[in-house]
Write a protein that holds these residues in place. Structure first.
Motif, short mmCIF file in Angstrom:
data_model
loop_
_atom_site.label_atom_id
_atom_site.label_comp_id
_atom_site.label_asym_id
_atom_site.label_seq_id
_atom_site.Cartn_x
_atom_site.Cartn_y
_atom_site.Cartn_z
N CYS A 135 0.74 -1.16 -0.14
CA CYS A 135 -0.01 -0.05 0.07
C CYS A 135 0.77 1.23 -0.05
CB CYS A 135 -1.08 -0.04 1.26
SG CYS A 135 -2.28 -1.25 1.19
N ILE A 136 0.74 2.17 -1.03
CA ILE A 136 1.44 3.55 -1.08
C ILE A 136 0.61 4.47 -1.61
CG2 ILE A 136 2.30 2.67 -3.56
CD1 ILE A 136 4.79 4.19 -2.69
N PRO A 137 0.53 5.75 -1.35
CA PRO A 137 -0.38 6.62 -1.70
C PRO A 137 -0.30 6.81 -3.16
CG PRO A 137 0.81 7.47 0.20
CD PRO A 137 1.33 6.22 -0.24
N ARG A 138 0.85 7.06 -4.04
CA ARG A 138 0.94 7.06 -5.18
C ARG A 138 2.30 6.62 -5.71
NH1 ARG A 138 0.35 13.50 -5.25
NH2 ARG A 138 0.60 13.16 -7.41
N LEU A 139 2.26 6.19 -7.14
CA LEU A 139 3.61 5.93 -7.60
C LEU A 139 3.62 6.76 -9.22
CD1 LEU A 139 3.48 2.16 -7.75
CD2 LEU A 139 4.85 3.61 -6.43
N ASP A 140 2.84 7.95 -9.18
CA ASP A 140 3.08 8.91 -10.28
C ASP A 140 4.07 9.70 -10.22
OD1 ASP A 140 1.30 9.79 -8.47
OD2 ASP A 140 0.93 11.32 -10.02
N THR A 141 4.79 9.91 -9.23
CA THR A 141 5.77 10.85 -8.59
C THR A 141 7.30 10.23 -8.80
OG1 THR A 141 5.54 10.76 -6.30
CG2 THR A 141 4.36 12.33 -7.31
N SER A 142 8.34 11.25 -8.77
CA SER A 142 9.76 10.70 -9.32
C SER A 142 10.51 10.70 -8.00
CB SER A 142 10.49 11.69 -10.09
OG SER A 142 10.32 13.14 -9.66
N TYR A 147 7.39 -14.11 -6.29
CA TYR A 147 6.19 -13.64 -5.48
C TYR A 147 5.17 -13.14 -6.22
CZ TYR A 147 9.61 -13.85 -1.50
OH TYR A 147 10.58 -14.22 -0.39
N GLU A 148 4.05 -13.32 -5.82
CA GLU A 148 2.82 -12.56 -6.38
C GLU A 148 2.82 -11.27 -5.62
OE1 GLU A 148 -0.65 -15.02 -6.99
OE2 GLU A 148 0.47 -16.72 -6.87
N VAL A 149 2.71 -9.99 -6.33
CA VAL A 149 2.58 -8.93 -5.80
C VAL A 149 1.47 -7.80 -6.31
CG1 VAL A 149 3.87 -6.52 -4.95
CG2 VAL A 149 5.11 -8.85 -5.42
N THR A 150 0.51 -7.45 -5.30
CA THR A 150 -0.31 -6.51 -5.63
C THR A 150 -0.16 -5.18 -4.92
OG1 THR A 150 -2.02 -8.22 -5.65
CG2 THR A 150 -2.86 -5.97 -5.46
N VAL A 151 -0.22 -4.19 -5.84
CA VAL A 151 0.09 -2.80 -5.49
C VAL A 151 -1.29 -1.93 -5.41
CG1 VAL A 151 1.31 -0.49 -5.65
CG2 VAL A 151 2.13 -2.81 -6.26
N VAL A 152 -1.52 -1.69 -4.26
CA VAL A 152 -2.73 -0.44 -4.07
C VAL A 152 -2.36 0.98 -3.85
CG1 VAL A 152 -4.81 -0.06 -2.64
CG2 VAL A 152 -4.22 -2.14 -3.01
N THR A 153 -2.55 1.71 -4.70
CA THR A 153 -2.43 3.29 -4.64
C THR A 153 -3.67 3.94 -4.28
OG1 THR A 153 -2.62 3.69 -6.81
CG2 THR A 153 -0.43 3.17 -6.22
N GLN A 202 -5.12 8.73 -8.78
CA GLN A 202 -5.96 9.24 -9.57
C GLN A 202 -6.02 8.62 -10.80
OE1 GLN A 202 -6.19 13.26 -8.84
NE2 GLN A 202 -7.75 13.14 -7.00
N ASN A 203 -5.47 7.60 -11.17
CA ASN A 203 -5.35 6.88 -12.78
C ASN A 203 -4.27 7.42 -13.34
OD1 ASN A 203 -7.19 4.79 -12.42
ND2 ASN A 203 -8.93 6.35 -12.72
N ARG A 204 -3.53 8.62 -12.61
CA ARG A 204 -2.10 8.84 -13.59
C ARG A 204 -1.05 7.77 -13.69
NH1 ARG A 204 -3.57 13.74 -10.17
NH2 ARG A 204 -2.33 12.58 -8.41
N GLU A 205 -0.40 7.86 -14.59
CA GLU A 205 0.63 6.90 -14.94
C GLU A 205 1.68 6.88 -14.00
OE1 GLU A 205 3.66 5.79 -18.90
OE2 GLU A 205 2.02 7.47 -19.12
N ILE A 214 -3.72 -1.93 -8.37
CA ILE A 214 -5.26 -1.42 -7.96
C ILE A 214 -5.33 -0.05 -7.62
CG2 ILE A 214 -7.12 -1.60 -6.79
CD1 ILE A 214 -6.41 -4.67 -6.08
N ASN A 215 -5.73 0.98 -8.55
CA ASN A 215 -5.71 2.47 -8.22
C ASN A 215 -7.23 2.75 -7.63
OD1 ASN A 215 -3.15 2.87 -9.11
ND2 ASN A 215 -4.15 3.23 -11.19
N LEU A 216 -7.28 2.99 -6.14
CA LEU A 216 -8.54 3.43 -5.34
C LEU A 216 -8.48 5.09 -5.52
CD1 LEU A 216 -8.31 1.30 -2.40
CD2 LEU A 216 -9.41 0.87 -4.45
N ASP A 217 -9.56 5.29 -5.85
CA ASP A 217 -9.79 6.61 -6.32
C ASP A 217 -10.33 7.29 -4.97
OD1 ASP A 217 -9.95 9.53 -7.06
OD2 ASP A 217 -11.59 8.85 -8.42
N ALA A 218 -9.48 7.32 -3.65
CA ALA A 218 -10.02 7.77 -2.69
C ALA A 218 -10.76 9.18 -2.52
CB ALA A 218 -9.05 7.42 -1.46
N PRO A 219 -11.47 9.42 -1.73
CA PRO A 219 -12.47 10.86 -1.85
C PRO A 219 -11.61 12.18 -1.06
CG PRO A 219 -13.36 9.35 -0.31
CD PRO A 219 -12.43 8.73 -0.84
N TYR A 220 -10.30 12.24 -1.66
CA TYR A 220 -9.53 13.19 -1.11
C TYR A 220 -10.32 14.52 -1.64
CZ TYR A 220 -5.94 10.55 0.77
OH TYR A 220 -5.13 9.68 1.46
#
Length: 381
Positions: A6-13, A33-39, A43-46, A58-64
């Motif tokens: 679980c990590i907030p986002r992966l679209d930054t450098s 290993y089988e790995v699932t990443v949840v951000t 917001q669906n950014r690359e 899995i990108n969860l669009d949390a209601p921020y």
């Protein structure tokens, strides 16, 4: 083995994003290993760094709220409750569909949620310097409300982090900020260290330096420019490239003009493969007010590029211990910083020695060594 990250986002450098992506790719490619990443703030950014195609994301669009970043600490409380409730529901749904062995958090917004998930996975808190950041900001707050904000964040971290099954820190110093009965492990960041040609160890007479990181106050780029002005006073042809983006960019551009450094400093956009560019520079410079375990430093050493940095907590004190591969300078001493830069730019013998030391030091953090520690941890807990 099945991992949930679980990590907030992966679209930054940032360095955290780079470390997490490299680590996940290693788990998939080398360990099977089988790995699932949840951000949950992407917001669906690359993604900025590329994940292996076998990783499930899995990108969860949390209601921020749109203006969440601009809200004061106290005005974030109500919307954050909604975010927490949303994430709790969504994450419980995810873990109910897959039997994960380990659920890993980097102890950001999900710190209060991961330990409460209803599955039987082992909950691992992976601290990338966030505790050090909170403590630094608390100690250096200038107003009562700033100090109160960071005090409450510190209390929140203490309250929820102790609910994990194990916490992993980058340095012993940061782990000592806690006094918990749960297991505390120390595993530093890693680097992919490959053999270099002889040319990497030769004197670089280009008088060029590089720095990289988010353009935010805590990274200390403003005081780096002050020190660089002193360097240019002695070496008028010296040039500094700063790779990064962030809220302080316009302020830094103005400061560059005020210091009359427009011919000696360039701010460049972040690169996905910056590690492949360090080798053409004479030096890497870091002026942060604190560092977790600097990837910029490690990647520079792996290309035999010496690093000059202020002696701040915590990671740099380990990496550059004994001035192996660079120089640690008294914090906030611009004269000493610039003197160290000038000496390494101009001294052939010293620069060559530090290049050898830099690459030798990088080998201590090679990916196989560090990831073996992670594998041992998984099978131990």
């Amino acid at each position: 083995m099945k991992l949930l990250y679980c990590i907030p986002r992966l679209d930054t450098s940032g360095g955290i994003e780079r470390v997490v992506v490299n680590k996940i790719n290693y788990y998939v490619q080398e360990c099977g290993y089988e790995v699932t990443v949840v951000t949950y703030r992407q917001q669906n950014r690359e993604n900025f760094f590329k994940l292996d195609s076998r990783v499930r994301q899995i990108n969860l669009d949390a209601p921020y709220p749109i203006s969440y970043e601009q809200l004061s600490f106290f005005k974030r409380i109500i919307p954050f409750r909604k975010v927490n409730a949303y994430l709790m529901t969504k994450l419980n749904q995810i873990v109910s569909e897959t039997a994960f062995d380990y659920c890993i958090s980097i102890l950001m917004d999900d710190i209060a949620i991961i330990p409460k998930l209803t599955d039987s996975s082992i909950k691992v808190g992976e601290c990338h310097g966030i505790l050090n950041e909170i403590v630094y900001c608390y100690r250096h707050s200038e107003t009562f409300f700033q100090k109160l904000k960071w005090f409450l964040r510190l209390k929140k971290f203490h309250f929820f982090s102790k609910k994990f099954d194990v916490l992993v820190f980058l340095t012993q110093e940061e782990s000592k900020l806690l006094n918990y009965s749960i297991p505390l492990e120390i595993i530093p960041n890693f680097i992919v260290c490959t053999p270099l040609n002889d040319e990497f160890f030769q004197f670089n007479n280009s008088k060029t330096a590089v720095s990289a990181g988010h353009l935010i106050p805590l990274k200390g780029h403003a005081r780096l420019l002050d020190a660089w002005r002193l360097v240019v006073d002695k070496c008028s042809d010296a040039h500094l490239d700063i790779y990064g983006s962030g809220s302080e960019e316009e302020t830094l551009l103005l400061k560059i003009r005020e210091l009359k450094l427009t011919d000696n400093v360039t701010i460049k956009k972040p690169l996905k493969d910056l590690e492949n560019h360090y080798g053409r520079y004479s030096l890497t410079l870091l002026a942060s007010y604190y560092e977790g375990f600097s990837m910029v430093c490690l990647e520079s050493l792996a290309k035999a590029v010496p690093v000059i940095a202020y002696n701040v907590p915590c990671g740099l004190q380990h990496i550059l211990k004994g001035n192996n591969g660079g120089v640690l300078v008294e914090d906030d001493n611009a004269n000493a910083f610039s003197a160290a830069v000038i000496e390494l730019l101009e001294s052939r013998e010293l620069q060559r020695k530090q290049k050898q030391k830099a690459f030798s030091r990088a080998k201590d953090y090679n990916i196989e060594i560090i990831m073996h520690q992670w594998q041992k941890l998984f099978f131990k807990i």
